[in-house]
Structure formats: structure tokens, C-alpha cells
Design an enzyme around this catalytic site. Structure first.
Site, short mmCIF file in Angstrom:
data_model
loop_
_atom_site.label_atom_id
_atom_site.label_comp_id
_atom_site.label_asym_id
_atom_site.label_seq_id
_atom_site.Cartn_x
_atom_site.Cartn_y
_atom_site.Cartn_z
N ASP A 153 0.63 -1.08 0.10
CA ASP A 153 0.08 -0.10 -0.08
C ASP A 153 0.80 1.32 -0.03
O ASP A 153 0.60 2.27 -0.88
CB ASP A 153 -0.90 0.03 1.33
CG ASP A 153 -2.16 -1.04 1.19
OD1 ASP A 153 -1.55 -2.32 0.66
OD2 ASP A 153 -3.19 -1.18 1.48
N ARG A 176 -0.23 2.70 16.42
CA ARG A 176 -0.63 3.87 15.82
C ARG A 176 -0.31 5.33 16.20
O ARG A 176 0.19 6.20 15.76
CB ARG A 176 -2.17 3.72 14.87
CG ARG A 176 -2.28 2.57 14.18
CD ARG A 176 -1.06 2.36 13.29
NE ARG A 176 -1.51 1.20 12.28
CZ ARG A 176 -0.53 0.26 11.87
NH1 ARG A 176 0.55 0.42 12.47
NH2 ARG A 176 -0.79 -0.71 10.99
N ASP A 226 -7.67 1.83 10.99
CA ASP A 226 -6.32 2.70 11.01
C ASP A 226 -6.43 4.15 10.60
O ASP A 226 -5.75 4.92 11.14
CB ASP A 226 -5.19 1.97 10.33
CG ASP A 226 -4.53 0.71 11.14
OD1 ASP A 226 -4.79 0.73 12.39
OD2 ASP A 226 -3.78 -0.01 10.55
N SER A 229 -3.32 -8.66 4.22
CA SER A 229 -2.61 -7.67 4.78
C SER A 229 -1.83 -7.96 6.09
O SER A 229 -2.69 -8.48 6.93
CB SER A 229 -3.90 -6.65 4.89
OG SER A 229 -3.59 -5.44 5.63
#
Length: 409
Positions: A13, A93, A122, A174
Site C-alpha cells: 500500500d 498507531r 487505522d 494484509s
């Protein structure tokens, strides 16, 4: 030119996003790679980002800060999302976003960018952190802007632009990895009835193939944090690293769950959290010895809310900080040692001890005690606790009798 700081992982990505932002916005893209224990070749990451067009690349080792300032505070709260998920991706994150903002300010950037999908959690976690720390910066979220429909489109774009990626149509998962866990989504995992392929797991031994001999480990805690293993003190990062090795060896920490994303849909995730699972079990055990009953029960009411805040992305929020203050206060005497057995996917408690133990053998014994607890006192205690139950029972009895008389008349 517009200057953008991209949270860059080197995966499919963000590799495509780096090139796409340059083309779409005619922007200078600064790539930031946070090393939080992915185990990747950071020199290769830096080289790849440069080759894909980054004007500058920041590669920073944040592993110690990650465990000390994010993982450990969360584990003090004994937080698990929906009873299973130890929040490995969620807790990473806010740290990445925090450092990304700091770099943007140093570089005089105009915008922040991330590679989170428009269907996932996310995007919320990154952007809530940006809003709390740098509300003046713009946000670029390509998955909400471009024409690509899915990962197969990204693979085609990467091939067309000569961008090397590890994902393939045969293995389109992923994957997110850090020092706390590995997560897997998409691909064949989108069928919640289908068993995860054996070759999916990258970290933990299959419990069926784990050693036939267990390991016994003693973990030492101070104020709710694990500070030592088997009598030797380590930093938070090193504690987690060593427990990961032990847990992975014995197949500990695998979770396969369907969870509720913040954006409103259910998704299937598979996780490996070997060291974190050991830490969670041990922490609960030392608390069982040292926490007052009402404090523990109150904290356990707050723990799901704390987990929800982390999962939803509200790390930098006044409510999370408020809860953290209360939780940290509860941990002041959560100090002692827990002994565990690790064997074929299981963490079994063998013992626990603490200088602040609230366990009193003279009270708990089933044998003759020291006389400080009078068993006859329990009768009055029970009568008082039963008062409202007896009152309600009498009311139901009167009501039933009245109805019976009415029917007979």
C-alpha cells in the site's frame, strides 16, 4: 511544491501511495519508517523508499519507546478488545502518528499521509492522533481518493511502475507486524468459516508441534510493569522481546476472531501475540494478590472502555488520560513475582508472591484459624444481604394469593 510526510511501511500500500502522491499532487514526499520491531532490513527499506521517489527518508528505532510508553501503560489497564484482541496494531498507531507530526514540523511539511484503507480502523487512529497533535496540517488518505478498487489493482500498478513488493495474488494478506504482535487480514481470511492456512503464521510454532517439555518462567513486577525474568532485570523492550521468543517457541498467543470495526462492519482478523499473552496472564495474577477487591472490580469495569478507546484511536484524548491516571494509581502496590509454565499454546499459573500481598492464609484456611474471623458473624451478614430478596418474595406471594382469591370469586 507541496511537502508531505508519509507514514511508510515499505509494503504494497505505502509503496504505491508514495508514487501516487508524487504523481497526483506533484508533491515532495518524505517517507517516515518507524521501526517498532517489524524485524525488517531497515537499510533495504530506506533504499526502496528512495528508489520509489522519496525526497528524504527517516528510519527511526522506536522500539523502546513503543513498549515503555504505549504497550506497558495499556497492559497496566489489563485491556483486551472484545475479550480476545490484545490491541497490537491499535497501540502502535499513536506512536507512529506522534513521530510523524514531529518530523512534519521539523521539515515544514504541509500535509500528513497514511496508507490506511477507507474501510478500516487505522485511518481513524492516524487522523484522530493528527487532529489532537497537529490540527493545522492537512491529511492525504489515498484509499479514500483514488480509483483503485482493491489490492489486485495495487499489484498491477506496482508492476507497471517497477515497484518491488512482497505481496502477490497467491498471498494477498494484509500483514502488520511489530514487537507486540503480527496481524493478518484479507485474502482467504475473508471467509470466517475457513481455517487459516498452516503457512500463514510467521512467528509462533504450531502448538501441536511445540516442544514436549515445558518452560517454567518467573516474571517480576514493579508497580504493574514487568521488570525482570528469572531473576534478571531487563528494559521493557527486552522483556517483551525475550517473552516473545519463549511464547513463540511454545505456540502461545494465536487468536482467530471476528471483531467489530469502529467504522461499523465486522471483520476477521488472525493474530499472533506470544509475549503479550504471557504478560497479560502474569499481570492479572500479580493483581489478584495485591489489588483490593473493589479497586479490581472497578478497574475491570473500566478496562473494556480503555480497550475501546485504544481500538478506536482515542489515545491522545482527555478521557484516555483520565483513565490512565486512575489505573496507574491502582498499580502502586502491584509488585511481586509470578511463576508460569509455558506448554503447547497454554500459559499455566504455578504460583505468585508479593511483599504487598493481601492474601492472609490465617483467614482463608479451611483448618483452624487464629480466631480473627468469627464464622457465626456470617449469619447476620447473609440475613442483611437477603433482606431485599425476602421482601420481594413476600410481595410475590401476597400478589399470587390475591390473584388466586380473585379467580375463585
Amino acid at each position: 511544491m507541496v511537502k508531505v510526510v508519509l507514514a511508510y511501511s515499505g509494503g504494497l500500500d505505502t509503496s504505491v501511495i508514495l508514487q501516487w502522491i508524487r504523481e497526483t499532487y506533484r508533491a515532495e514526499v518524505i517517507a517516515f519508517y518507524a521501526d517498532i520491531g517489524q524485524g525488517e532490513d531497515v537499510a533495504q527499506i530506506q533504499k526502496k523508499a528512495r528508489a520509489t521517489g522519496a525526497s528524504k527518508v527517516y528510519v527511526e528505532d522506536l522500539q523502546e519507546e513503543f513498549v515503555r510508553d504505549f504497550v506497558y501503560p495499556m497492559f497496566r489497564a489489563s485491556s483486551v478488545y472484545e475479550g480476545q484482541y490484545l490491541l497490537g496494531t491499535s497501540i502502535a498507531r499513536p506512536l507512529i502518528a506522534k513521530r510523524q507530526v514531529e518530523i512534519a514540523r521539523v521539515e515544514g511539511a504541509h500535509a500528513l499521509a497514511h496508507g490506511a484503507t477507507g474501510k478500516g480502523n487505522d485511518q481513524v487512529r492516524f487522523e484522530l492522533a493528527y487532529a489532537a497533535l497537529a490540527p493545522e496540517l492537512a491529511v492525504i488518505a489515498p484509499w479514500r481518493e483514488w480509483h483503485f478498487k482493491g489490492r489486485r489493482d495495487l499489484l498491477a500498478y506496482a508492476e507497471a511502475h517497477g515497484i518491488p513488493v512482497e505481496a502477490s495474488p497467491q498471498r494477498p494478506y494484509s500483514v502488520d507486524r511489530n514487537l507486540l504482535h503480527i496481524s493478518y487480514e484479507s485474502g482467504v481470511l475473508e471467509d470466517p468459516w475457513r481455517e487459516p492456512p498452516k503457512d500463514l503464521f510467521q512467528w509462533t510454532t504450531d502448538p501441536e508441534n511445540a516442544p514436549n517439555e515445558p518452560d517454567v518462567v518467573e516474571l517480576e513486577f514493579e508497580r504493574g510493569d514487568c521488570v525482570g525474568i528469572n531473576g534478571e532485570r531487563f528494559s521493557p523492550c527486552e522483556v517483551l522481546r525475550r517473552l516473545n521468543q519463549l511464547g513463540a517457541k511454545h505456540g502461545i498467543g494465536r487468536v482467530d476472531m471476528v471483531e467489530n470495526r469502529f467504522v461499523g462492519m465486522k471483520s476477521r482478523g488472525v493474530y499472533e501475540t506470544p509475549g503479550g499473552t504471557i504478560l497479560y496472564v502474569a499481570h492479572r495474577q500479580i493483581e489478584s494478590l495485591t489489588l483490593d477487591r473493589e479497586v479490581m472490580h472497578l478497574r475491570d469495569q473500566l478496562a473494556p472502555k480503555y480497550a475501546e478507546l485504544v481500538y478506536y484511536g482515542f489515545w491522545f484524548s482527555p478521557e484516555r488520560e483520565f483513565l490512565q491516571s486512575a489505573i496507574d494509581e491502582s498499580q502502586q502496590r502491584v509488585t511481586g513475582t509470578v511463576r508460569l509454565k509455558l506448554y503447547k499454546g497454554n500459559v499455566t499459573v504455578l504460583g505468585r508472591k508479593s511483599p504487598y500481598s493481601l492474601y492472609d492464609a490465617s483467614l482463608a484456611t479451611m483448618e483452624e484459624d487464629d480466631g480473627s474471623y468469627q464464622q457465626r458473624d456470617a449469619a447476620g451478614f447473609i440475613r442483611i444481604q437477603a433482606l431485599r430478596l425476602r421482601t420481594e418474595a413476600r410481595m410475590r406471594e401476597r400478589k399470587s394469593g390475591s390473584q388466586k382469591e380473585a379467580r375463585e370469586d
